[in-house]
Design an enzyme around this catalytic site. Structure first.
Site, PDB file in Angstrom:
ATOM      1  CE  LYS A   1      19.517  -8.854 -21.192  1.00  0.00           C
ATOM      2  NZ  LYS A   1      18.979  -7.548 -20.803  1.00  0.00           N
TER       3      LYS A   1
ATOM      4  CG  ASP B   1      20.211  -4.213  -9.859  1.00  0.00           C
ATOM      5  OD1 ASP B   1      21.040  -4.457 -10.762  1.00  0.00           O
ATOM      6  OD2 ASP B   1      19.787  -3.056  -9.622  1.00  0.00           O
TER       7      ASP B   1
ATOM      8  CE  LYS C   1      25.588  -2.036  -4.611  1.00  0.00           C
ATOM      9  NZ  LYS C   1      24.260  -1.560  -4.116  1.00  0.00           N
ATOM     10  N   GLY C   2      26.781  -6.816  -9.464  1.00  0.00           N
ATOM     11  CA  GLY C   2      26.077  -7.922 -10.115  1.00  0.00           C
ATOM     12  C   GLY C   2      26.805  -9.249 -10.165  1.00  0.00           C
TER      13      GLY C   2
ATOM     14  CG  ASP D   1      22.459  -5.269 -22.560  1.00  0.00           C
ATOM     15  OD1 ASP D   1      21.925  -5.839 -23.509  1.00  0.00           O
ATOM     16  OD2 ASP D   1      21.936  -4.294 -21.974  1.00  0.00           O
TER      17      ASP D   1
ATOM     18  NE  ARG E   1      22.464  -5.571  -6.456  1.00  0.00           N
ATOM     19  CZ  ARG E   1      22.885  -5.098  -7.622  1.00  0.00           C
ATOM     20  NH1 ARG E   1      23.255  -5.926  -8.577  1.00  0.00           N
ATOM     21  NH2 ARG E   1      22.930  -3.802  -7.847  1.00  0.00           N
TER      22      ARG E   1
ATOM     23  CD  GLU F   1      29.745  -7.245 -15.523  1.00  0.00           C
ATOM     24  OE1 GLU F   1      29.591  -7.613 -14.357  1.00  0.00           O
ATOM     25  OE2 GLU F   1      29.577  -6.068 -15.906  1.00  0.00           O
ATOM     26  CG  ASP F   2      26.156  -8.798 -13.948  1.00  0.00           C
ATOM     27  OD1 ASP F   2      26.829  -8.293 -14.872  1.00  0.00           O
ATOM     28  OD2 ASP F   2      25.387  -8.124 -13.239  1.00  0.00           O
TER      29      ASP F   2
ATOM     30  CG  PHE G   1      15.665  -6.094 -17.182  1.00  0.00           C
ATOM     31  CD1 PHE G   1      16.717  -5.290 -17.592  1.00  0.00           C
ATOM     32  CD2 PHE G   1      15.435  -6.256 -15.826  1.00  0.00           C
ATOM     33  CE1 PHE G   1      17.540  -4.662 -16.656  1.00  0.00           C
ATOM     34  CE2 PHE G   1      16.241  -5.619 -14.887  1.00  0.00           C
ATOM     35  CZ  PHE G   1      17.290  -4.821 -15.309  1.00  0.00           C
TER      36      PHE G   1
HETATM   37  P1  IMP Z   1      26.516  -3.341 -21.157  1.00  0.00           P
HETATM   38  O1  IMP Z   1      27.541  -2.289 -20.897  1.00  0.00           O
HETATM   39  O2  IMP Z   1      25.392  -2.800 -21.988  1.00  0.00           O
HETATM   40  O3  IMP Z   1      27.092  -4.615 -21.748  1.00  0.00           O
HETATM   41  O4  IMP Z   1      25.802  -3.657 -19.800  1.00  0.00           O
HETATM   42  C1  IMP Z   1      26.287  -4.465 -18.866  1.00  0.00           C
HETATM   43  C2  IMP Z   1      25.712  -4.136 -17.507  1.00  0.00           C
HETATM   44  O5  IMP Z   1      24.320  -3.767 -17.612  1.00  0.00           O
HETATM   45  C3  IMP Z   1      25.764  -5.341 -16.634  1.00  0.00           C
HETATM   46  O6  IMP Z   1      26.901  -5.333 -15.832  1.00  0.00           O
HETATM   47  C4  IMP Z   1      24.499  -5.222 -15.796  1.00  0.00           C
HETATM   48  O7  IMP Z   1      24.785  -4.512 -14.610  1.00  0.00           O
HETATM   49  C5  IMP Z   1      23.557  -4.407 -16.600  1.00  0.00           C
HETATM   50  N1  IMP Z   1      22.511  -5.230 -17.252  1.00  0.00           N
HETATM   51  C6  IMP Z   1      22.393  -5.513 -18.567  1.00  0.00           C
HETATM   52  N2  IMP Z   1      21.335  -6.301 -18.805  1.00  0.00           N
HETATM   53  C7  IMP Z   1      20.754  -6.517 -17.610  1.00  0.00           C
HETATM   54  C8  IMP Z   1      19.613  -7.285 -17.202  1.00  0.00           C
HETATM   55  O8  IMP Z   1      18.886  -7.930 -17.988  1.00  0.00           O
HETATM   56  N3  IMP Z   1      19.340  -7.282 -15.870  1.00  0.00           N
HETATM   57  C9  IMP Z   1      20.083  -6.597 -14.963  1.00  0.00           C
HETATM   58  N4  IMP Z   1      21.169  -5.884 -15.299  1.00  0.00           N
HETATM   59  C10 IMP Z   1      21.499  -5.836 -16.615  1.00  0.00           C
HETATM   60 MG    MG Z   2      26.841  -5.186 -13.578  1.00  0.00          MG
END
Ligand code: IMP
Ligand code: MG
Length: 173
Positions: free
Chosen positions: A130, A158, A41-42, A102, A164, A98-99, A151
């Site tokens: 990040k 969220d 949803k992000g 990470d 959100r 994508e939002d 975070f």
């Molecule tokens: P990744 O797979 O570790 O790159 O994570 C990506 C997903 O983790 C994103 O689509 C977000 O939904 C969630 N996410 C990562 N960091 C944050 C944050 O700081 N706040 C909220 N959601 C996060």
């Molecule tokens: Mg997400």
């Protein structure tokens, strides 16, 4: 549990940067059709605002949903696939929107999933990066902001499904 949310990126800065990215995308795809794949949803707030600023005529919006978060603030590293595309992307120019990136696990998974459907091109667009948290290396074509390892919530992101709807990006202290 949450004491205070502090502003990291305000509405005006978001708006300016999204306009810049939209301009770049518009220029990169002149006379081309684009399928924007919004990751639920992000990325909804970002993808919708971005789409409104892209000036190309032929834009299609589609949605996918995956989740990777085990606990509320730490990635589980495992991906749950929840909703697939409704459009056929074969031979289309696709941009994953994508939002936040990470660890990179989510986008890596999505990239591999979509590339197997033989798009004409496949690019990645994320609002927040990040960088220091990256586990899986992946090339992102359009990045809004590089941020510290905090975070963040708001503008689609969220904490336990809340916050959100904040119009800015904030971080939890
Ligand atoms: P990744 O797979 O570790 O790159 O994570 C990506 C997903 O983790 C994103 O689509 C977000 O939904 C969630 N996410 C990562 N960091 C944050 C944050 O700081 N706040 C909220 N959601 C996060
Ligand atoms: Mg997400």
């Amino acid at each position: 549990m949450i004491n205070k949310i502090k502003t990291l990126i305000d509405e005006e800065k978001l708006n300016e940067r999204i306009s810049e990215i939209a301009k770049k995308i518009s220029n990169d795809y002149i006379n081309e059709e684009i399928v924007l794949v919004c990751i639920l949803k992000g990325a909804t707030y970002f993808a919708i605002d971005l789409s409104k600023k892209i000036t190309n005529d032929n834009i299609i919006i589609d949605f996918m949903k995956v989740s990777s978060y085990g606990s509320q603030t730490e990635s589980s590293g495992k991906i749950n696939f929840k909703l697939d595309l409704s459009e056929n992307i074969e031979n289309k120019n696709v941009i994953i929107v994508e939002d936040i990136i990470d660890t990179g696990i989510t986008l890596n998974y999505l990239y591999n999933h979509l590339i197997s459907k033989n798009p004409k091109s496949l690019k990645l667009c994320v609002l927040l990066d990040k960088k220091e948290r990256r586990i899986q290396d992946i090339n992102v074509d359009y990045i809004g902001f590089e941020i510290e390892n905090k975070f963040v919530v708001g503008y689609g992101l969220d904490y336990d499904e809340k916050y959100r709807n904040l119009p800015y990006i904030g971080y939890i202290e």
